[in-house]
Design a protein around this motif. Sequence first.
Motif, PDB file in Angstrom:
ATOM      1  N   GLY A  57       0.746  -1.177   0.038  1.00 33.25           N
ATOM      2  CA  GLY A  57       0.117   0.025   0.117  1.00 33.25           C
ATOM      3  C   GLY A  57       0.818   1.334  -0.015  1.00 33.25           C
ATOM      4  O   GLY A  57       0.369   2.280   0.691  1.00 33.25           O
ATOM      5  N   CYS A  58       1.935   1.236  -0.730  1.00 32.71           N
ATOM      6  CA  CYS A  58       2.780   2.379  -0.902  1.00 32.71           C
ATOM      7  C   CYS A  58       2.447   3.031  -2.149  1.00 32.71           C
ATOM      8  O   CYS A  58       2.116   2.463  -3.145  1.00 32.71           O
ATOM      9  CB  CYS A  58       4.299   1.898  -0.753  1.00 32.71           C
ATOM     10  SG  CYS A  58       4.712   1.006   0.494  1.00 32.71           S
ATOM     11  N   ARG A  59       2.836   4.627  -2.094  1.00 31.94           N
ATOM     12  CA  ARG A  59       2.897   5.021  -3.259  1.00 31.94           C
ATOM     13  C   ARG A  59       4.291   5.142  -3.827  1.00 31.94           C
ATOM     14  O   ARG A  59       5.261   4.801  -3.213  1.00 31.94           O
ATOM     15  CB  ARG A  59       2.499   6.596  -3.189  1.00 31.94           C
ATOM     16  CG  ARG A  59       0.995   6.799  -2.720  1.00 31.94           C
ATOM     17  CD  ARG A  59       0.631   8.439  -2.667  1.00 31.94           C
ATOM     18  NE  ARG A  59       1.316   9.178  -1.606  1.00 31.94           N
ATOM     19  CZ  ARG A  59       1.584  10.435  -1.588  1.00 31.94           C
ATOM     20  NH1 ARG A  59       1.566  10.933  -2.853  1.00 31.94           N
ATOM     21  NH2 ARG A  59       2.072  11.024  -0.555  1.00 31.94           N
ATOM     22  N   TYR A  60       4.345   5.223  -5.259  1.00 32.20           N
ATOM     23  CA  TYR A  60       5.525   4.718  -5.877  1.00 32.20           C
ATOM     24  C   TYR A  60       5.920   5.581  -7.090  1.00 32.20           C
ATOM     25  O   TYR A  60       4.943   5.978  -7.899  1.00 32.20           O
ATOM     26  CB  TYR A  60       5.512   3.326  -6.538  1.00 32.20           C
ATOM     27  CG  TYR A  60       6.689   2.880  -7.275  1.00 32.20           C
ATOM     28  CD1 TYR A  60       7.511   2.331  -6.660  1.00 32.20           C
ATOM     29  CD2 TYR A  60       6.783   2.800  -8.736  1.00 32.20           C
ATOM     30  CE1 TYR A  60       8.842   2.007  -7.438  1.00 32.20           C
ATOM     31  CE2 TYR A  60       8.144   2.368  -9.392  1.00 32.20           C
ATOM     32  CZ  TYR A  60       9.046   1.860  -8.910  1.00 32.20           C
ATOM     33  OH  TYR A  60       9.967   1.573  -9.281  1.00 32.20           O
ATOM     34  N   LEU A  61       6.971   6.234  -7.062  1.00 28.88           N
ATOM     35  CA  LEU A  61       7.469   7.334  -7.975  1.00 28.88           C
ATOM     36  C   LEU A  61       8.781   6.608  -8.621  1.00 28.88           C
ATOM     37  O   LEU A  61       9.854   6.531  -7.889  1.00 28.88           O
ATOM     38  CB  LEU A  61       7.878   8.341  -7.556  1.00 28.88           C
ATOM     39  CG  LEU A  61       8.334   9.731  -8.147  1.00 28.88           C
ATOM     40  CD1 LEU A  61       7.598   9.780  -9.746  1.00 28.88           C
ATOM     41  CD2 LEU A  61       8.864  10.928  -7.638  1.00 28.88           C
ATOM     42  N   GLU A  62       8.985   6.613 -10.039  1.00 27.67           N
ATOM     43  CA  GLU A  62      10.581   6.193 -10.605  1.00 27.67           C
ATOM     44  C   GLU A  62      11.069   7.294 -11.249  1.00 27.67           C
ATOM     45  O   GLU A  62      10.423   7.724 -12.251  1.00 27.67           O
ATOM     46  CB  GLU A  62      10.352   4.938 -11.368  1.00 27.67           C
ATOM     47  CG  GLU A  62      11.310   4.215 -11.649  1.00 27.67           C
ATOM     48  CD  GLU A  62      11.109   3.098 -12.634  1.00 27.67           C
ATOM     49  OE1 GLU A  62      12.083   2.411 -13.214  1.00 27.67           O
ATOM     50  OE2 GLU A  62      10.362   2.503 -13.099  1.00 27.67           O
ATOM     51  N   ASN A  63      12.106   7.834 -10.810  1.00 30.23           N
ATOM     52  CA  ASN A  63      12.790   8.713 -11.781  1.00 30.23           C
ATOM     53  C   ASN A  63      13.336   8.126 -12.974  1.00 30.23           C
ATOM     54  O   ASN A  63      13.823   6.989 -13.046  1.00 30.23           O
ATOM     55  CB  ASN A  63      13.913   9.223 -10.770  1.00 30.23           C
ATOM     56  CG  ASN A  63      13.670  10.113  -9.568  1.00 30.23           C
ATOM     57  OD1 ASN A  63      12.545  10.675  -9.445  1.00 30.23           O
ATOM     58  ND2 ASN A  63      14.480   9.878  -8.490  1.00 30.23           N
ATOM     59  N   GLU A  64      13.249   8.847 -14.172  1.00 32.39           N
ATOM     60  CA  GLU A  64      13.842   8.296 -15.309  1.00 32.39           C
ATOM     61  C   GLU A  64      15.237   8.372 -15.328  1.00 32.39           C
ATOM     62  O   GLU A  64      15.899   7.402 -16.094  1.00 32.39           O
ATOM     63  CB  GLU A  64      13.200   9.063 -16.405  1.00 32.39           C
ATOM     64  CG  GLU A  64      11.850   9.106 -16.706  1.00 32.39           C
ATOM     65  CD  GLU A  64      11.364  10.277 -17.838  1.00 32.39           C
ATOM     66  OE1 GLU A  64      12.171  10.805 -18.312  1.00 32.39           O
ATOM     67  OE2 GLU A  64       9.932  10.371 -17.865  1.00 32.39           O
ATOM     68  N   ALA A  65      16.009   9.186 -14.863  1.00 32.82           N
ATOM     69  CA  ALA A  65      17.441   9.048 -14.508  1.00 32.82           C
ATOM     70  C   ALA A  65      17.772   9.441 -13.148  1.00 32.82           C
ATOM     71  O   ALA A  65      17.031   9.870 -12.341  1.00 32.82           O
ATOM     72  CB  ALA A  65      18.129  10.135 -15.712  1.00 32.82           C
ATOM     73  N   ARG A  66      18.972   8.721 -12.941  1.00 33.84           N
ATOM     74  CA  ARG A  66      19.383   8.780 -11.487  1.00 33.84           C
ATOM     75  C   ARG A  66      19.809  10.402 -11.105  1.00 33.84           C
ATOM     76  O   ARG A  66      20.628  10.878 -11.658  1.00 33.84           O
ATOM     77  CB  ARG A  66      20.768   7.927 -11.206  1.00 33.84           C
ATOM     78  CG  ARG A  66      20.623   7.908  -9.560  1.00 33.84           C
ATOM     79  CD  ARG A  66      21.569   6.482  -9.608  1.00 33.84           C
ATOM     80  NE  ARG A  66      21.006   5.163 -10.052  1.00 33.84           N
ATOM     81  CZ  ARG A  66      21.274   4.033  -9.993  1.00 33.84           C
ATOM     82  NH1 ARG A  66      22.687   3.775  -9.780  1.00 33.84           N
ATOM     83  NH2 ARG A  66      20.603   3.032 -10.598  1.00 33.84           N
ATOM     84  N   ILE A  67      19.173  10.818 -10.094  1.00 34.12           N
ATOM     85  CA  ILE A  67      19.495  12.108  -9.658  1.00 34.12           C
ATOM     86  C   ILE A  67      19.787  12.384  -8.046  1.00 34.12           C
ATOM     87  O   ILE A  67      20.227  13.233  -7.715  1.00 34.12           O
ATOM     88  CB  ILE A  67      18.225  13.105  -9.691  1.00 34.12           C
ATOM     89  CG1 ILE A  67      16.846  12.402  -8.796  1.00 34.12           C
ATOM     90  CG2 ILE A  67      17.507  13.283 -11.120  1.00 34.12           C
ATOM     91  CD1 ILE A  67      15.716  13.297  -8.652  1.00 34.12           C
ATOM     92  N   GLY A  68      20.030  11.372  -7.470  1.00 33.10           N
ATOM     93  CA  GLY A  68      20.487  11.101  -6.052  1.00 33.10           C
ATOM     94  C   GLY A  68      19.538  11.596  -4.953  1.00 33.10           C
ATOM     95  O   GLY A  68      18.506  11.773  -5.347  1.00 33.10           O
ATOM     96  N   PRO A  69      19.853  11.285  -3.740  1.00 32.97           N
ATOM     97  CA  PRO A  69      18.817  11.376  -2.501  1.00 32.97           C
ATOM     98  C   PRO A  69      18.515  13.036  -2.311  1.00 32.97           C
ATOM     99  O   PRO A  69      17.147  13.153  -2.023  1.00 32.97           O
ATOM    100  CB  PRO A  69      19.859  10.984  -1.535  1.00 32.97           C
ATOM    101  CG  PRO A  69      20.967  11.090  -1.688  1.00 32.97           C
ATOM    102  CD  PRO A  69      21.165  10.970  -3.298  1.00 32.97           C
ATOM    103  N   ALA A  70      19.121  13.665  -2.573  1.00 33.97           N
ATOM    104  CA  ALA A  70      18.692  15.317  -2.232  1.00 33.97           C
ATOM    105  C   ALA A  70      17.637  15.655  -3.115  1.00 33.97           C
ATOM    106  O   ALA A  70      16.632  16.045  -2.772  1.00 33.97           O
ATOM    107  CB  ALA A  70      19.765  16.157  -2.289  1.00 33.97           C
ATOM    108  N   HIS A  71      17.773  15.389  -4.604  1.00 31.12           N
ATOM    109  CA  HIS A  71      16.597  15.910  -5.512  1.00 31.12           C
ATOM    110  C   HIS A  71      15.327  14.934  -5.356  1.00 31.12           C
ATOM    111  O   HIS A  71      14.514  15.418  -5.283  1.00 31.12           O
ATOM    112  CB  HIS A  71      17.066  15.808  -6.852  1.00 31.12           C
ATOM    113  CG  HIS A  71      18.018  16.906  -7.486  1.00 31.12           C
ATOM    114  ND1 HIS A  71      17.954  17.980  -7.210  1.00 31.12           N
ATOM    115  CD2 HIS A  71      19.393  16.629  -7.995  1.00 31.12           C
ATOM    116  CE1 HIS A  71      18.906  18.753  -7.564  1.00 31.12           C
ATOM    117  NE2 HIS A  71      19.840  18.046  -8.176  1.00 31.12           N
TER     118      HIS A  71
END
Length: 316
Positions: A57-71
């Motif tokens: 039951g989590c929401r999920y977002l996938e970055n298209e390219a790796r941007i790191g933890p800060a972003h």
Amino acid sequence: MSEPTLTAVICFANEGDEVERTVRGIRETCGDAVDILLIDDASDDGRDYETIADHYGCRYLENEARIGPAHSRHKGLTWAKTENVIFLDAHMRFYAQNWHQVINDVIDDDPDTLYCTRSRPLKPGGDYSGAPIGLGASVKMDRSSFGEWLKADWNIREFEGQQTSLIPCVLGGCYAVRRDFILGFDGYRGLHRYGGEEPLISAKAWMTGGSCKLINGVEIGHIYRGGKPAPWSDPVRFSHFNKLTTAYILMDNEGFSEAVSLLRKEEGAEAALDVFKSRRTFVDKAKSGFKKNQKRPFQYFLDLNAAFLRQEDITA
């Protein structure tokens, strides 16, 4: 089902089985009271993380390219549906039922504060390593090397009889905060890829009129990498960039110039300076956004950090 009262933002890349173990631990200890937001930073290990998100039951977002933890964490802030947010790494363990209630209570009591919990160091697999419990941090100001300068350094000194205790810097991969407070000082803005997140957000919290505190009543286990590289490419170049950016945002021109001089003594300095030049527009925006809300000078932070190292009580 009641509405969640806390959002857990978990950013990760190629964490394998640990993602499921972490979210399962949250569900087993907090039920549905925590809205879990998984931000997959372009993992390429072939794992089906979206199915794990659906199952728990989590929401999920996938970055298209790796941007790191800060972003990624900044994205999490914009997606959060609750006032209170906790940033977690994807290799954590939880030991107490309803620990989220303690998190919410302390934030509600003092919303202009950045918090971390007690951090239990774990070995791969999740067993306790036997190392001292991490109780927040101070910041190293030793200029003997750029790598060691402006670096978070564990505190293991216990605090007696207090629900929360003032500390110079958060540490431990577990940071709780009122969403409006961290957005008010632009959070992690200015950083890129990986490294140096804690000194920047901690100093910003203090310099904008708030504080940093350890939550003594919550202990969360963290599987530390043990010297293994983080899953972001060329970590040294970007960690140097992030440290230089931190100096630029927080310090005056003289302090920043000293930071540049210290960096130039390091191998790979020119690569980090090239990144700084290429991202100068973003860094300038981060600095101007912070300056609009700055209430205390950097020297204020240095003084309380030094007092803490002398084991003196510090005050907000």
